[in-house]
Structure formats: C-alpha cells, structure tokens
Design a protein around this motif. Sequence first.
Motif, PDB file in Angstrom:
ATOM      1  N   ALA A 168     -17.508  86.319 -34.274  1.00  0.00           N
ATOM      2  CA  ALA A 168     -18.234  87.589 -34.339  1.00  0.00           C
ATOM      3  C   ALA A 168     -18.539  87.951 -35.786  1.00  0.00           C
ATOM      4  O   ALA A 168     -17.706  87.752 -36.673  1.00  0.00           O
ATOM      5  CB  ALA A 168     -17.393  88.687 -33.709  1.00  0.00           C
TER       6      ALA A 168
ATOM      7  N   ARG B 268     -15.302  89.390 -30.052  1.00  0.00           N
ATOM      8  CA  ARG B 268     -16.514  90.184 -30.269  1.00  0.00           C
ATOM      9  C   ARG B 268     -16.097  91.393 -31.093  1.00  0.00           C
ATOM     10  O   ARG B 268     -14.973  91.906 -30.907  1.00  0.00           O
ATOM     11  CB  ARG B 268     -17.113  90.690 -28.954  1.00  0.00           C
ATOM     12  CG  ARG B 268     -18.076  89.732 -28.237  1.00  0.00           C
ATOM     13  CD  ARG B 268     -17.465  88.495 -27.723  1.00  0.00           C
ATOM     14  NE  ARG B 268     -18.312  87.818 -26.739  1.00  0.00           N
ATOM     15  CZ  ARG B 268     -17.869  86.871 -25.918  1.00  0.00           C
ATOM     16  NH1 ARG B 268     -16.611  86.471 -25.969  1.00  0.00           N
ATOM     17  NH2 ARG B 268     -18.688  86.304 -25.060  1.00  0.00           N
TER      18      ARG B 268
ATOM     19  N   VAL C 279     -16.916  92.452 -23.550  1.00  0.00           N
ATOM     20  CA  VAL C 279     -17.934  92.787 -24.555  1.00  0.00           C
ATOM     21  C   VAL C 279     -18.258  94.276 -24.448  1.00  0.00           C
ATOM     22  O   VAL C 279     -18.787  94.726 -23.428  1.00  0.00           O
ATOM     23  CB  VAL C 279     -19.213  91.941 -24.332  1.00  0.00           C
ATOM     24  CG1 VAL C 279     -20.278  92.296 -25.364  1.00  0.00           C
ATOM     25  CG2 VAL C 279     -18.892  90.448 -24.379  1.00  0.00           C
TER      26      VAL C 279
ATOM     27  N   PRO D 196     -23.196  88.342 -27.114  1.00  0.00           N
ATOM     28  CA  PRO D 196     -23.080  89.338 -28.183  1.00  0.00           C
ATOM     29  C   PRO D 196     -22.991  90.768 -27.631  1.00  0.00           C
ATOM     30  O   PRO D 196     -23.314  91.023 -26.465  1.00  0.00           O
ATOM     31  CB  PRO D 196     -24.392  89.173 -28.963  1.00  0.00           C
ATOM     32  CG  PRO D 196     -24.909  87.823 -28.595  1.00  0.00           C
ATOM     33  CD  PRO D 196     -24.437  87.565 -27.198  1.00  0.00           C
TER      34      PRO D 196
ATOM     35  N   CYS E  34     -21.984  84.649 -29.291  1.00  0.00           N
ATOM     36  CA  CYS E  34     -20.877  85.604 -29.387  1.00  0.00           C
ATOM     37  C   CYS E  34     -21.211  86.831 -30.223  1.00  0.00           C
ATOM     38  O   CYS E  34     -20.459  87.802 -30.204  1.00  0.00           O
ATOM     39  CB  CYS E  34     -19.666  84.935 -30.029  1.00  0.00           C
ATOM     40  SG  CYS E  34     -18.416  84.426 -28.873  1.00  0.00           S
ATOM     41  N   ALA E  35     -22.275  86.765 -31.030  1.00  0.00           N
ATOM     42  CA  ALA E  35     -22.584  87.904 -31.900  1.00  0.00           C
ATOM     43  C   ALA E  35     -24.068  87.885 -32.226  1.00  0.00           C
ATOM     44  O   ALA E  35     -24.721  86.844 -32.120  1.00  0.00           O
ATOM     45  CB  ALA E  35     -21.780  87.825 -33.196  1.00  0.00           C
TER      46      ALA E  35
END
Length: 330
Positions: free
Chosen positions: A50, A110, A157, A219, A287-288
């Motif tokens: 992240a 995250r 998330v 994300p 993930c980001a």
Amino acid sequence: MTTKIIGKSIPNMPWQDKPKNEEGVMWRHSKNPIIGWNPFPAAARVYNSAVVPFQGSFIGVFRCDYKNGRPHLHVGYSDDALNWRFEDKPIEWVDTDGNYFQPSYAYDPRVVKIEDTYYITWCTDDHGATLGVGITKDFKTFTRLENACVPFNRNGVLFPRKINGQFVMLNRPSDSGHTPFGDVFLSHSNDMEYWGKHRHVMGKGGNGWWQGTKIGAGPIPIETSEGWLMIYHGVSGTCNGYVYSFGAALLDINEPWKVLYRTRDYILTPEKEYETTGFVPNVAFPCAALADSETGRIAVYYGAADTYSAVAYTTIEDIMTELKTKSEVF
Ligand code: BMA
C-alpha cells in the motif's frame, strides 16, 4: 458528462502518458517492476503493498516475505513513489492499552487516511486468516485495534470516508487455504470495533471466465462524481493454478453495495515476464492507487507473481469509458 475524481490533487504522483499503440484501459510503467527480488536484507519479496501521499512525499506499508517464507509489514519511504527505502524492522503493534500485539504473520496491507488518522488493514492471524485493523498518525507508532471479524476473511478494504456516518469496509469471506470461491461483501461500523449491517456487493462469475473462481477488493475505492470506483482482482482457475487479473466496478455513492457498472473483460492480466514468472506465476494483484483529482490520472500499485511490485496507469476517463461501453453487471 466527464467524470471527476473527488479528493486531493497529487501533482508529484508517478505518471507516464498512454503509449500511442496502447489499446488497453491500463498501461504499465515502463520501468516495471519497481521492486525486485531481495530488495533489503530481511525480505526476499516485496509485493501486494500500500502507498499513500504523506507530508509532500510518499509512504508505504509493504508486504515483505522473509527468507523463512512468512510475510510481515514494513514501512517504506519515497520521494517519487517509485524508488523505495525500507525500514529494517517490521511495524511493531501495541494494543490500545500499550501492550505488545504483534501478528504472527501479516500480508496484503491497505492504507487509507480518514479524517486525521491513517488506517491500516491487512490479512492477519487469529486461528486462521482474518482482517487486522490498526491506526497511526505518524508511521512511527502503531496501535492495533480489534480484528474486524472472525476467520476466515481476506481483502479488507476501507472506504476513504464515512458513508452516512459510518465506516464501511469491503471484505471477502474465505477459507483456511487457497480458497476456491469468494464474493465481495461490505460491513458497517460506528467505531471501527463492532462491524455489522453486512451487504453482498458482487459475486464471482459472469459470462467470461477471468473472474469465474473468486474476486476480492483491491485499492481503497476512489470517490468520483458518479460513484465509487472500485478496482478489484478476479481469479480464473486453470489446470496450472489460479490466474489473477484486474477488473473495475462503479458502486453507488450512498449505497455502495449497489453495482452500477462492472467491466465485462479484465483490464489488466498477467502478460509480462515479471507477472507470469516468479514465486507464484500469473498473478497481478492490485492493492493501492494514487488518484489525482486535478488531472484524472490514476496509478495502481500491484503485486506481480507474488514476487515484484509494479505500477500501471489509467485515467478516470479511460476507465469510465470502458465501464460504460462494456459493462456486465450480474
Ligand atoms: C491470495 C493472497 C495473495 C496472493 C494470491 C496469489 O490468496 O494470498 O496474497 O497474491 O493469493 O498467490
């Protein structure tokens, strides 16, 4: 109508224009992977991580798989969000009373800033994989809160602001292993401790096969003038194992369990050698994301082949056109 990203401008975020011959919705950073094998002494592989803007530069919480195979979370620093320096030691968590509260493993973090606090969610251990939650303001001291749920769950998330006065977290109930199923749900909380009002957001499947086995949020959702843009991973099962690709969906701004559009086709799938070859082949795991409200640029950080960290770009316009012209909601 042009869709606007709602949020901060990040003029110093990484960016490369779409190559002339590119037909896809996303294009890869030309110097991928940005993090390769053995990037610092403790870590064999750094991926599924992240990144957030922090005090004019960037900070990250990285999944670092050690040379004994176990993953732990390390903080990293960068001025350009591409070249990273890592802390030698993992994040040390204490509980709200200041007692040591270290997970035995931690992966797929995250990070999101809500009001004045950075919230970190990750896959943690409590007699099986579940969702860890922690906070920090300075990335020096970290307080671990209660886990969000009982096992088994992954891909927790958070939305980047409260919705109708409540924190909202996407999550993906799973099993103790490599989970051959999985839909995305969301849960609400008044206090980040007690979670409820669970809603099914979307399921695996559809006409295509790329997301036929399972899906999971990627994300932090990006707020736009038309709804929440959620980039996610979709998994296909093959005779040689799973293949992880990216999809996107637009969720209703006030009732985010309602899906307005969803990409029929994947928007990025393992094609490059660093995605098809590594510790786990054929994995592209977002993930980001950094999103610039001024220009509509989006940079997605993803793990490649459970080995590398990589970046891919798109714009809100590119992704909204794909969503509106080739949507399949089911
Ligand atoms: C998932 C998670 C991810 C990983 C992926 C592919 O279940 O464990 O961390 O990237 O499998 O191996």
